[in-house]
Design an enzyme around this catalytic site. Structure first.
Site, short mmCIF file in Angstrom:
data_model
loop_
_atom_site.label_atom_id
_atom_site.label_comp_id
_atom_site.label_asym_id
_atom_site.label_seq_id
_atom_site.Cartn_x
_atom_site.Cartn_y
_atom_site.Cartn_z
N CYS A 141 0.82 -1.21 0.00
CA CYS A 141 0.00 0.00 0.00
C CYS A 141 0.85 1.26 0.00
CB CYS A 141 -0.91 -0.01 1.23
SG CYS A 141 -2.06 -1.37 1.19
N ASP A 343 -3.29 -0.56 11.27
CA ASP A 343 -4.24 -1.13 10.31
C ASP A 343 -5.68 -1.14 10.84
OD1 ASP A 343 -2.10 -2.38 8.38
OD2 ASP A 343 -1.52 -2.89 10.41
#
Ligand code: EPU
Length: 470
Positions: A141, A343
């Site tokens: 990411c 996360d």
């Protein structure tokens, strides 16, 4: 039409719309998610466990492997290096036979360039098995620069030479790999794994200071120990590894995915729903559970009960629900374990848009992990991002011009929008926002979610979400 997404995709572009037409989910929001789903082995352990199989001189067996893109990438890379990967008898079981490890060409390996961050962890195992390694450009990411300087520094300390070329990294270990004393500048998960996977078969003792101690790392240590490694986890983030000459295969059932579990929990809260996540484990999610309760969500932990004669047993899990009424604003800071995981941040922020008052989120792990809030604002949220370290202790990013703190003013009524998913976790938060919003949203680029969330469309259907492929 206005599409809300990553900066480079902004605007009303027909070409973009055409390019993404096949990869769009239509979400009719406003329905609480209700029901039961199951999470399998943690993405951020399973992929590393697969790399560890390279170190054994006999087959390894891994259970509960989710069908996600990262697993496919590692499976492909292992296959290129001669590891035979086959499906086992049980659903989700993979068997790795590393008896014929061999070199792969840079062209073959480069097919996986830009697809994941896991390839960097092949360095130590390939150096041990082949004496050289080629690592393609990494993917993952876009949540900050994500350098690999700690990894390369550690590998050099072990005696590896690293040659950076435009096509990727070439490594060799002309004099073998030797134990070393190394302190990480920051408790990086990946760099700790790099040291573990290299030190277990390096000659002599390695002492790693300032190591990361996430549950996924402890589970990787369990796997390596099953393979014959000698690893001591001391207090204060010190790990000591006594190198051994050979390792054998392992049989392992990984810890469940605590990021996925928290994502569904946040989805339940944001949609005023009620979701039981089978497989979720309290011990790995304590910090999340504390915040979830402070926000006003409720949860109930069911312990697993093994089957006995006349009793089929019971799978453990955690049920998460919105008890009605208003949610509370909170201040939180992401951090390395045992702190609040980075996360967990994006999915939870969607629920925080529904809390009364000002919530503060200070992101201290990645410098650019708040970009997704722009899309939430377009949907009616009120989120401001700041360069300052808000609500907590100063972090590494404080004086470096990164917008890494967010203030969320709520509650806000979210409305539907057309969104483009920027990355995995932010993508899931876009999806949650669309599910919580009134009206019909189109979420483009949803395939990215398959990198880390197994069968998410089926799970959405099981939870009663009104979603469809056009
Ligand atoms: N860092 C450096 N140099 C390095 C390595 C890391 O400066 O050589 C910095 C990073 O830039 C970042 C911080 O250290 O600011 C932490 O990075 P870390 O190495 O811990 O992260 P990672 O190993 O690349 C894993 C997970 C991430 C998760 C982080 C933190 C995998 C494949 N990825 O990344 O998961 O956010 O640990 O827990 O295990 C995800 O699953 O979506 C994801 C991004």
């Amino acid at each position: 039409m206005q599409i809300v997404g990553p900066n480079h995709l902004h605007g009303s572009t027909n070409a973009l719309e055409v390019a993404l037409t096949d990869d769009v989910l239509v979400v009719h929001g406003g329905t609480p998610l209700e029901g039961r789903i199951r999470v399998r082995g943690a993405k951020n352990l399973v992929s590393k466990a697969m790399v560890a199989a390279l170190l054994g001189d006999s087959p390894s067996r891994l259970f509960d492997v989710p069908r996600i893109r990262d697993v496919e990438v590692v499976r492909g890379l292992l296959g290129l290096h001669g590891v035979k990967v086959t499906d086992g008898d049980e659903d989700g079981e993979l068997v790795f036979d590393p008896s014929n490890v061999e070199s792969a060409s840079t062209d073959q390996i480069n097919v996986h360039a830009g697809s994941s961050r896991i390839p960097i962890l092949f360095c130590g195992p390939l150096l041990h098995r082949l004496g050289h390694a080629f690592i393609p450009d990494l993917g993952g990411c876009h949540i900050g620069p994500r350098p690999i300087d700690f990894h390369l520094q550690a590998l050099r300390e072990f005696g590896a030479t690293v040659d950076k070329t435009p096509e990727g990294l070439h490594l060799s270990a002309p004099n073998g790999l030797h134990g070393t004393k190394f302190a990480l500048p920051y408790p990086s998960v990946g760099a700790t794994e790099q040291v573990l996977l290299t030190a277990v078969m390096a000659e002599g003792v390695t002492e790693l200071r300032n190591a990361a101690v996430e549950p996924e790392i402890i589970d990787l240590i369990c796997i390596l120990q099953k393979m014959g490694a000698i690893i001591k986890v001391h207090t204060d983030r010190v790990i000591e590894i006594q190198g051994v000459k050979k390792l054998h295969g392992y049989t392992h059932r990984p810890i469940p995915d605590r990021i996925e579990a928290a994502s569904w929990a946040a989805a339940a809260l944001a949609t005023r729903g009620d979701v039981e996540v089978l497989g979720a484990q309290q011990a790995d999610m304590m910090t999340f559970l504390n915040v979830f309760r402070s926000v006003g969500g409720e949860y109930e932990v069911t312990d697993a009960r093994p089957p006995k004669l006349g009793d089929p047993g019971q799978e453990g899990g955690i049920r998460f629900w919105h008890p009605g009424g208003e949610l509370n604003a909170v201040a939180l800071e992401t951090d390395v374990h045992p702190g609040f995981m980075t996360d967990w941040q994006q999915p939870l922020v969607v629920a925080l848009t529904q809390a009364r008052g000002l919530s503060i989120v200070h992101e201290t792990v990645y410098e650019q992990r708040l970009g997704y809030t722009e899309a939430l604002n377009t949907m009616g949220a009120n989120i401001q991002v700041y360069r300052d370290c808000l609500g907590g202790t100063p972090c590494r990013f404080g004086r470096r011009n990164f917008k890494h703190s967010a203030v969320i003013a709520g509650p806000s009524k979210l409305h539907a929008a057309d969104l483009v998913i920027p990355d995995l976790r932010a993508g899931f938060s876009h999806l949650i926002a669309a599910l919580a919003a009134e009206g019909t949203s189109r979420v483009y680029g949803v395939d990215l979610i398959n990198r880390g969330y197994e069968d998410f469309e089926k799970k959405l259907a099981d939870l009663g979400a009104h979603v469809e492929r056009p």
